[in-house]
Motif scaffolding. Sequence first.
Motif, PDB file in Angstrom:
ATOM      1  N   PRO A  53       0.814  -1.227   0.000  1.00 14.66           N
ATOM      2  CA  PRO A  53       0.000   0.000   0.000  1.00 14.66           C
ATOM      3  C   PRO A  53       0.845   1.275   0.000  1.00 14.66           C
ATOM      4  O   PRO A  53       0.416   2.302  -0.522  1.00 14.66           O
ATOM      5  CB  PRO A  53      -0.819  -0.106   1.290  1.00 14.66           C
ATOM      6  N   SER A  54       2.048   1.197   0.574  1.00 18.12           N
ATOM      7  CA  SER A  54       2.947   2.356   0.519  1.00 18.12           C
ATOM      8  C   SER A  54       3.375   2.639  -0.910  1.00 18.12           C
ATOM      9  O   SER A  54       3.432   3.796  -1.333  1.00 18.12           O
ATOM     10  CB  SER A  54       4.186   2.115   1.388  1.00 18.12           C
ATOM     11  N   ILE A  55       3.652   1.588  -1.648  1.00 21.36           N
ATOM     12  CA  ILE A  55       4.024   1.754  -3.061  1.00 21.36           C
ATOM     13  C   ILE A  55       2.850   2.333  -3.844  1.00 21.36           C
ATOM     14  O   ILE A  55       3.022   3.229  -4.674  1.00 21.36           O
ATOM     15  CB  ILE A  55       4.505   0.419  -3.660  1.00 21.36           C
ATOM     16  N   VAL A  56       1.635   1.843  -3.559  1.00 20.17           N
ATOM     17  CA  VAL A  56       0.440   2.360  -4.228  1.00 20.17           C
ATOM     18  C   VAL A  56       0.268   3.852  -3.926  1.00 20.17           C
ATOM     19  O   VAL A  56       0.015   4.661  -4.823  1.00 20.17           O
ATOM     20  CB  VAL A  56      -0.817   1.563  -3.811  1.00 20.17           C
ATOM     21  N   ALA A  63       0.520  10.589  -9.581  1.00 15.74           N
ATOM     22  CA  ALA A  63      -0.382  10.490 -10.736  1.00 15.74           C
ATOM     23  C   ALA A  63      -0.978  11.837 -11.152  1.00 15.74           C
ATOM     24  O   ALA A  63      -0.875  12.213 -12.334  1.00 15.74           O
ATOM     25  CB  ALA A  63      -1.475   9.454 -10.477  1.00 15.74           C
ATOM     26  N   PRO A  64      -1.621  12.598 -10.242  1.00 13.45           N
ATOM     27  CA  PRO A  64      -2.212  13.859 -10.717  1.00 13.45           C
ATOM     28  C   PRO A  64      -1.171  14.896 -11.133  1.00 13.45           C
ATOM     29  O   PRO A  64      -1.460  15.748 -11.974  1.00 13.45           O
ATOM     30  CB  PRO A  64      -3.035  14.354  -9.525  1.00 13.45           C
ATOM     31  N   ILE A  65       0.018  14.806 -10.573  1.00 13.23           N
ATOM     32  CA  ILE A  65       1.070  15.748 -10.968  1.00 13.23           C
ATOM     33  C   ILE A  65       1.487  15.477 -12.411  1.00 13.23           C
ATOM     34  O   ILE A  65       1.558  16.390 -13.236  1.00 13.23           O
ATOM     35  CB  ILE A  65       2.285  15.652 -10.008  1.00 13.23           C
ATOM     36  N   LEU A  85      -5.617   5.365  -9.312  1.00 11.73           N
ATOM     37  CA  LEU A  85      -5.329   4.988  -7.927  1.00 11.73           C
ATOM     38  C   LEU A  85      -6.190   3.816  -7.486  1.00 11.73           C
ATOM     39  O   LEU A  85      -5.700   2.899  -6.826  1.00 11.73           O
ATOM     40  CB  LEU A  85      -5.523   6.188  -7.000  1.00 11.73           C
ATOM     41  N   LEU A  86      -7.464   3.828  -7.860  1.00  7.31           N
ATOM     42  CA  LEU A  86      -8.343   2.708  -7.497  1.00  7.31           C
ATOM     43  C   LEU A  86      -7.863   1.412  -8.148  1.00  7.31           C
ATOM     44  O   LEU A  86      -7.872   0.354  -7.500  1.00  7.31           O
ATOM     45  CB  LEU A  86      -9.789   2.998  -7.886  1.00  7.31           C
ATOM     46  N   SER A 141      -8.285   7.986  -0.414  1.00  9.30           N
ATOM     47  CA  SER A 141      -7.657   6.764  -0.908  1.00  9.30           C
ATOM     48  C   SER A 141      -6.149   6.762  -0.667  1.00  9.30           C
ATOM     49  O   SER A 141      -5.571   5.741  -0.272  1.00  9.30           O
ATOM     50  CB  SER A 141      -7.961   6.594  -2.397  1.00  9.30           C
ATOM     51  N   LEU A 142      -5.507   7.907  -0.879  1.00  4.86           N
ATOM     52  CA  LEU A 142      -4.068   8.012  -0.588  1.00  4.86           C
ATOM     53  C   LEU A 142      -3.799   7.789   0.901  1.00  4.86           C
ATOM     54  O   LEU A 142      -2.896   7.031   1.278  1.00  4.86           O
ATOM     55  CB  LEU A 142      -3.534   9.391  -0.972  1.00  4.86           C
TER      56      LEU A 142
END
Length: 169
Positions: A53-56, A63-65, A85-86, A141-142
């Motif tokens: 989950p840390s890697i996710v 991602a948004p950047i 992300l999901l 989610s983050l």
Amino acid sequence: MKDLSISDEFLIGVASIATALIGFSGVVTALGRRGEGRWTPSEILQLKTLVEPSIVSLLGAFAPIVLGLAILNSEVLWRVSNALLLSFHMVGFTAFLVRGNRSGVEPSHKVMTAIFLLIAALQIGSILDFIPYHQLAFSLSLIYGVFVSVHNFYLLLFYSGKKSTEKGA
């Protein structure tokens, strides 16, 4: 009224925390009997559920950047970021279910699963534009990914694991 949005500092902060948790997994592996290679199946599950989950969260935070360089529409950017992300979380969650089925899960993992399902429902609503809280869904989610890692870090360090030791030994 001030327009609230996720800042780059928040995303970089989550990425930093996720990176630290990944690094702490090395500390966990060096502790006591685990450093000698005597891991129970439950401990292996917890270690993997600390790191993945840390890697996710790390990948998700960027991602948004990165997507923001190509997608100019803010709403589309956050819907696509939520979808990405999901999908990362779903891969990790599926792996957790498969591994957990073999090694057993703790009651707290079941609570974490319920929370994941609620956040996933929020993200799906955001992706499909049923709800307007795109950045909230993404942020939760983050944070969930970081929280799962912290939870498993705690379990590895302080949980006696008597039930799981009996299963795995």
